[in-house]
Design an enzyme around this catalytic site. Sequence first.
Site, PDB file in Angstrom:
ATOM      1  N   SER A 187      34.820  42.562  32.479  1.00 15.24           N
ATOM      2  CA  SER A 187      35.267  42.036  33.631  1.00 15.24           C
ATOM      3  C   SER A 187      34.760  40.580  33.590  1.00 15.24           C
ATOM      4  O   SER A 187      35.254  39.742  32.666  1.00 15.24           O
ATOM      5  CB  SER A 187      34.837  42.805  34.703  1.00 15.24           C
ATOM      6  OG  SER A 187      35.297  42.261  35.931  1.00 15.24           O
ATOM      7  N   ASP A 193      32.199  49.659  36.619  1.00 15.43           N
ATOM      8  CA  ASP A 193      33.408  50.284  36.292  1.00 15.43           C
ATOM      9  C   ASP A 193      33.177  50.674  34.624  1.00 15.43           C
ATOM     10  O   ASP A 193      32.666  49.661  33.997  1.00 15.43           O
ATOM     11  CB  ASP A 193      34.536  49.273  36.424  1.00 15.43           C
ATOM     12  CG  ASP A 193      35.808  50.061  35.991  1.00 15.43           C
ATOM     13  OD1 ASP A 193      35.994  51.269  36.138  1.00 15.43           O
ATOM     14  OD2 ASP A 193      36.875  49.256  35.827  1.00 15.43           O
ATOM     15  N   HIS A 209      39.540  43.285  33.451  1.00 15.54           N
ATOM     16  CA  HIS A 209      39.793  43.151  35.054  1.00 15.54           C
ATOM     17  C   HIS A 209      40.649  41.786  35.085  1.00 15.54           C
ATOM     18  O   HIS A 209      40.262  40.527  34.869  1.00 15.54           O
ATOM     19  CB  HIS A 209      38.699  43.259  35.914  1.00 15.54           C
ATOM     20  CG  HIS A 209      37.993  44.571  35.966  1.00 15.54           C
ATOM     21  ND1 HIS A 209      36.836  44.651  36.272  1.00 15.54           N
ATOM     22  CD2 HIS A 209      38.496  45.835  35.622  1.00 15.54           C
ATOM     23  CE1 HIS A 209      36.363  46.103  36.100  1.00 15.54           C
ATOM     24  NE2 HIS A 209      37.377  46.536  36.025  1.00 15.54           N
TER      25      HIS A 209
END
Length: 449
Positions: free
Chosen positions: A268, A392, A295
């Site tokens: 991310s 995540d 992401h």
Amino acid sequence: MHYKVVVVDDSPFMRKIISDLIERDSSFQVVGTAVNGYEALMKVAELKPDIVTMDVEMPEMNGLEALKAIMMDNPIPVIMLSGINEEGMKETILALESGAFDFIRKPSASVSNDINQVGELLLEKMKVAMQAKKRRAAWQTKELVRSEGMKKQVSSIGIEKPTANGILSKPSHDPNKSLSEVINTENAYTKRTAISQKAEKKPNNNDSSRPLVSNRKPSVEKEIKASKLAKSTKESTPLVFSNSSSKISSELEGKSSSFQHLVAVGCSTGGPRALKELLERIPGELPAPVVIVQHMPPKFTKSLAQRLNSFSSLEVVEGEHGMVLHRGYAYIAPGGFHMKIVRASAGHYEISLTEEGPRNGHRPSVDTMFDSLLPFNTLTRHVVLLTGMGSDGAKAMKTLYDSGVTDTYAESEETCVVYGMPRSAVELKCVRHVLPLLDIPSMLVRMIK
């Protein structure tokens, strides 16, 4: 405590909107604004802000040029504001590669709901940037203390001497040696002593039940030699971004869809830069596909894939529904879609894209992609978590680890922009290798080969 912010944008209206959004949070104070990159550099030097928001496209000096100057002279967190036109997206990818902390798309000035959503996201990223800055400072302080302690320990260390029974004795101090030579001598002594102590112990090669933190730094020279050769023969382009299509073309006919290994990567905040470092060190003949969730909003992932393809000896493409996985290829999950790997009736593996609701606040989600790998027991799966805020990917990595997938990796704190996702996995005790970013590709190649 107030964090000082400088807002940079060539539009007076947008400067006003961004400043108002930021000051909704009392922990941030806009101390200055700038209309272009030149003025931004002067304001940063004068006001010494904690963080900067930077428009990507501006006249005279654009955001990318200003960012590079800030990173060179006075590195502080910079969050880029990008338009969704093609040029803006490309410049944003370059900015992330050049050291920008993160980015958001510019809000639509005519839609109040969009402005509010962008404002919430901007404040969230700014808070994470400040937390990361504090954590980095604390880590550096800790490392400095440790380094000073080491200097004191080795102040009386010199050349090692063998004893009569063959065991290495602690070296004595040689006043003619430099500190670095002394430290190297001590490290060599410590390493050889440890090997000597383990010499009579029988190794248990089957013990993979306990997570292992790997601190060794394997050489990448052998593994990337073929990569450099492949890169030199890869079709060159004068453009900064590759224009290779993500469609499977006739070129793929020579690439096998049969493989025994698969690499899965999640990241991310800080991910684009980390992916560049990872992919340019993996050889093009890697006998495995690489599937990646970064992401990122829709459309930006295509620019990211094109940019990464210009560096990597692998063929890097944005994933498409039904695309068959081939060894030597890397597939980036498209923004706005979850990417899963499925087994087709013909026996090959392919990409499935879905528009299910966000997971952990993200679509694509790393957890969703990792979970899809669970049924593939005939594959050797290599699972990697790089820099990123949040958690995540950690739970799904834990599920994979508990099912027998033990070649798991987390980027160590020393190289993470944000040590969130990797830390979450480490805390779940499902990480076999905790490594600095530049050591991950060589270890992956060694494990696959």
